[in-house]
Structures are given as C-alpha cells and as structure tokens.
Write an enzyme that holds these catalytic residues in place. Sequence first.
Site, mmCIF file in Angstrom:
data_model
loop_
_atom_site.group_PDB
_atom_site.id
_atom_site.type_symbol
_atom_site.label_atom_id
_atom_site.label_comp_id
_atom_site.label_asym_id
_atom_site.label_seq_id
_atom_site.Cartn_x
_atom_site.Cartn_y
_atom_site.Cartn_z
ATOM 1 N N TYR A 1 0.835 -1.206 0.000
ATOM 2 C CA TYR A 1 0.000 0.000 0.000
ATOM 3 C C TYR A 1 0.870 1.256 0.000
ATOM 4 O O TYR A 1 2.052 1.225 0.333
ATOM 5 C CB TYR A 1 -0.960 0.009 1.190
ATOM 6 C CG TYR A 1 -0.336 0.242 2.548
ATOM 7 C CD1 TYR A 1 -0.205 1.531 3.060
ATOM 8 C CD2 TYR A 1 0.111 -0.825 3.331
ATOM 9 C CE1 TYR A 1 0.355 1.749 4.312
ATOM 10 C CE2 TYR A 1 0.664 -0.614 4.583
ATOM 11 C CZ TYR A 1 0.786 0.679 5.070
ATOM 12 O OH TYR A 1 1.339 0.897 6.312
ATOM 13 N N CYS A 2 0.242 2.363 -0.399
ATOM 14 C CA CYS A 2 0.900 3.669 -0.399
ATOM 15 C C CYS A 2 -0.192 4.730 -0.262
ATOM 16 O O CYS A 2 -1.328 4.418 0.092
ATOM 17 C CB CYS A 2 1.734 3.865 -1.670
ATOM 18 S SG CYS A 2 0.767 3.784 -3.205
ATOM 19 N N THR A 3 0.118 5.969 -0.561
ATOM 20 C CA THR A 3 -0.830 7.064 -0.335
ATOM 21 C C THR A 3 -2.065 6.954 -1.215
ATOM 22 O O THR A 3 -3.195 6.932 -0.727
ATOM 23 C CB THR A 3 -0.137 8.415 -0.582
ATOM 24 O OG1 THR A 3 1.031 8.501 0.226
ATOM 25 C CG2 THR A 3 -1.076 9.568 -0.249
ATOM 26 N N GLY B 1 -2.013 4.872 -4.338
ATOM 27 C CA GLY B 1 -2.025 3.675 -5.162
ATOM 28 C C GLY B 1 -0.947 3.576 -6.214
ATOM 29 O O GLY B 1 -0.639 2.477 -6.689
ATOM 30 N N ILE C 1 -4.254 4.492 0.606
ATOM 31 C CA ILE C 1 -4.816 4.841 1.907
ATOM 32 C C ILE C 1 -6.019 5.762 1.756
ATOM 33 O O ILE C 1 -7.023 5.622 2.466
ATOM 34 C CB ILE C 1 -3.737 5.525 2.773
ATOM 35 C CG1 ILE C 1 -2.566 4.574 3.020
ATOM 36 C CG2 ILE C 1 -4.321 6.006 4.102
ATOM 37 C CD1 ILE C 1 -1.293 5.279 3.463
#
Length: 350
Positions: free
Chosen positions: A199-201, A203, A228
């Site tokens: 995951y990241c901010t 995508g 997220i």
Amino acid sequence: MPVLHNLVSNEELKARMLAETEPRTTVSFYKYFTIEDPRAFRDALYVALTRLKVFGRVYVAAEGINAQVSVPASLYEEMKATLYGFHPALDKLRMNIALDDDGKSFWVLRLKVRERIVADGITDESFDASDVGAYLKAAEVNAMLDDPEAVFVDMRNHYEYEVGHFDNALEIPADTFRDQLPMAVDMLEQDKDKKIVMYCTGGIRCEKASAWMRHNGYENVYHIEGGIIEYARRAREQGLPVRFKGKNFVFDERMGERISDDVIAHCHQCGEPCDNHVNCLNDGCHLLFIQCPACAVKFNHCCSPLCMEELALTPEEQRARRAGRENGNKIFNKSRGLLSTTMHIPSPKE
C-alpha cells in the site's frame, strides 16, 4: 510551440489563492498508459486545466500521468468530464478526493514531462508494469489485516510511515522508491509463500511495486485500490472500521490528512507525542521534520540551534555562510536518523 507555464511570482499566486472565497476540492489521480508524445499531451492538458482554474502538480511521461491538484468546487465535475474525454485511457479515471481538506493545498499549476511518473530505477526491459497484483477494496483490506498469512508492506518513505500506518505493516527503510523496490524483494524472501499486501498514499507506488514483486517471483501479491485515501473513504462510507492509524502524509501545503485520532509519532526535538510535519524556517535548510508547538516557540520554527543562529543573521550574512555548502544542513536524514549533534531526537521512552 513555447512551453506553456506560469509567469506570476509564487508570492503573488499564494496571496491570490488565500484571498479566494470559493471552496476548492483537492484531488489526486494517476493512470499507467502509453502516451506517444508526452510534450504535446502536457501542453494540451495545461491549457485545459488552466481554463478550469486548476492548481497543483502534474507529471506526464510515456508511461502515463500522475497528479495532485485542487479545483474550485463548482468546477470539479467539469474537470472530471474534461479528463475523462481527454484520452480514451482516462475514461472513468479514479479520482481520490482528499479526506481532510481546507482547499489551500496548492496555489500554482505545474505540469512537467518526466522520464517516469514514479522514479523507480527499473532498467530491466523484460519488466511488465501491467502485470500487477490483485486490487483489494476496503472490506477485503480489513479481512487481510486479520489474516495471519498476510504481510502488509508500506511502500512510502520513512517520514510518511512515521506519522501513520497499518498495525504491524513492514516498513522498507530507504529514502527513495527506487531503493525500496530491490529491498522489498530481499526483505520479504522468507514470506514468499504468504499473501503480500502493498500500500501507499494513493495507489501509484504500490501498483508498480506489486508488478515488481510479481516480476521477481512473488505470486500472492495484492495492493490496496486507491491507496490509503480510497481505503479510508470507502471504509467510512460503508460503516467499516478504519484500521489505518494516525495521519496520511500528503505532498502539498497540508502535509497530512488525519485518518484516526491516534498520534503515533513524536516531536524530533523533545520527544513529546506529535505528528505535525514542518519545514525548518531557515532558508538554507528547509529540513522536513516533526515539531511540537512548544519546540516551535523554543527553536523559532527551526530544526536546530545552528539554524536558529543562522536565521538571526542578516540576509547577506546568511548567503555568505551558505556559500559552498551542499544540500542544506542535512541534520536529520529521513530514514537514517541523526546526522548531527546539533539536533537531539530522543526516543519515546526518554
């Protein structure tokens, strides 16, 4: 054709933005697709977005587009329609609307052509960026968090992870995404048979990271759809528990979106609970670090006594002191911790 760009000073543009009375919507989006002529694409998009009073940062490359922008709320739907019709690959583009937004995230529009929309350092010509892991929606994310066979991997930088993350998520301790990719492959070797959830901010990084893991022999790879931001939004809409703790760091004037009330980080100067990122006020430094209100007063919004001293000098004296110094003071490196005794960063237990 000359490069289309803004000609007004940053100071004036920021003043104009702050004087606006109409609310703005902050939104991010990305799409991996082939752009045959990135320069022409960039210039045409600049004209279209300028007409809609869009501010923000947009990167265009042969591999796609990556953007974080704000738009007057009354023009949001028109901007969305413009993007949907701008290129066939952008039809039904997913828009990640900010979760915690004061509308003051940007004050100028900058569109840049880059080699990649995410600097990944990948040179392997056999790498297929479209062979990505499976998307996970909010309910599936929560189920995975309870699965002992799932390993969550945070593909953001240390300063992002520090203020917010999923419980027990693995941090890849590198300063850049390009350095994280090979590290993730090595660090997860013992978990190769488990479910790898990246995951990241928003995508864009975890999508490419999932493809890189698959390229390196990992089969059970997943990534959170929309990152997220989309996870938290959908979880709230669906009445699901939001399992992300703390703040979601964002790369604009806000520096963070509050996801939960948990404050999991600490002031870099006194160790008190705090997750407020700031830039050192010294123009010769501008270090990004965490500072509580009390230390902001004590250190005059600087990261160290050295920068406080420099800030008190005349502009001419400051320039003379900075002459020949490389990359500012580099007092606190984002992932490797203390680099100078001028700034004490206590552990939470001190």
